[in-house]
Design an enzyme around this catalytic site. Structure first.
Site: not given
Ligand code: TA6
Length: 303
Positions: A76, A102, A172, A275
């Site tokens: 995260r 990832r 991201h 992003e």
């Molecule tokens: O980039 C935004 C997003 O697509 C949100 O919808 C949210 O889910 C975020 O990514 C994080 O995604 P993750 O799979 O890392 O929890």
């Protein structure tokens, strides 16, 4: 615990005296960069930048206080690489969100010190059997990271197959901010966006963006540059891109942070995702034998 022999051979082959060394954190191997310009940490899993701190500056990249470093689990914060699909897989809801790379293993293929003292490190996605299930195409994925007073990432997709492929992708990035109520994003005005929180409806941005609630938007056909203005830390983060037509803006705010479980106490107040990618209408088709390079460069300046 990663194999110490692997660590020793990484440091032997790719370590740079006084500037780049590999070590383990939790169950993962990290590249630690300390130079005349900046400090940075990059996980080999996902080739994920976890921190970048230009000397004399506040951190630019945010990492959750509750981030875990577990093999096969995405971390995260930092700059996760979303590839070869962004968000949910178009057909298979049992496939991982944001693609599989990832949380996959990457290898280091090059490290060097560039002319002005920047540190360059290049990663390549390892061809692993378990990945072929998700992506049966003969492609190569490489990420070049150049760490200095700016941070540059180049994500190169090579289509070594005999057919065209179509991908969606994003770097991201989680930016660190002093206080989410004191930031603004400039450069997305007049752009159309898909609102993921309002039934994916399409809308048009009319002003600079301020954050006071959950936000999850995919801006389409965006300009090559935008700016994150942080009056709390009296700085601007300039985001300069090449071959990117989409920009995602995301902050989970309170409820989603609780659901995610790894955002850390009040983490949403000190981070904002902007992003750089190619998503939805902007997804990329790469002809057989050709390649595509998605690039972004972050540059910090005072205000
Ligand atoms: O980039 C935004 C997003 O697509 C949100 O919808 C949210 O889910 C975020 O990514 C994080 O995604 P993750 O799979 O890392 O929890």
């Amino acid at each position: 615990m990663p194999d110490q022999k692997i660590l020793a051979s990484l440091n032997h082959q790719f370590g740079i005296e006084g500037q780049l060394q590999f070590r383990t954190v939790g169950g993962l191997i990290m590249a630690e960069i300390t130079s005349e310009h900046a400090q940075a940490t990059i996980a080999l899993q996902g080739a994920q930048v976890l921190s970048w701190v230009p000397n004399g500056q506040q951190p630019v990249i945010w990492l959750s206080d509750d981030a875990t470093f577990t093999p096969g689990k995405s971390i995260r914060g930092g700059i996760p690489v979303c590839w070869p699909w962004f968000g949910a897989h178009p057909e298979r809801d049992d496939y991982p969100a944001h693609g599989f790379v990832r949380a996959a293993d990457w290898e280091v293929i090059e490290t060097s010190v560039l002319g002005a003292g920047q540190t360059k490190i290049v990663f390549r996605l390892l061809q692993q059997k378990e990945n072929a299930a998700f992506w049966p195409h003969n492609t190569e994925l490489e990420l070049q990271v150049i760490v200095g007073s700016t941070l540059e990432l180049n994500l190169i997709t090579r289509n070594n197959s005999s057919e065209a492929i179509t991908i969606s992708q994003a770097l991201h990035s989680y930016f660190a901010v002093n206080d989410i109520s004191q930031v603004a994003i400039k450069g997305l005005e007049d752009c159309q966006f898909i609102d993921a929180l309002d039934d994916w409806q399409r809308k048009v941005e009319t002003d600079s963006i301020r954050i006071d609630a959950e936000i999850d938007r995919i801006y389409q056909n965006t300009k090559p540059t935008c700016v994150l203005e942080d009056t709390g830390w009296q700085r601007c983060i300039n985001i300069e891109t090449i071959n990117s037509q989409s920009t995602v803006v995301w902050n989970p705010w309170i409820d989603k942070s609780v659901r995610l479980g790894d955002m850390g106490e009040g983490g949403y107040l000190n981070m904002l995702c902007i992003e750089t990618g190619n998503i939805a209408d902007d997804r990329v088709s790469i002809a057989a034998g050709r390649e595509h390079c998605l690039s972004v460069c972050y540059r910090v300046e005072g205000i």
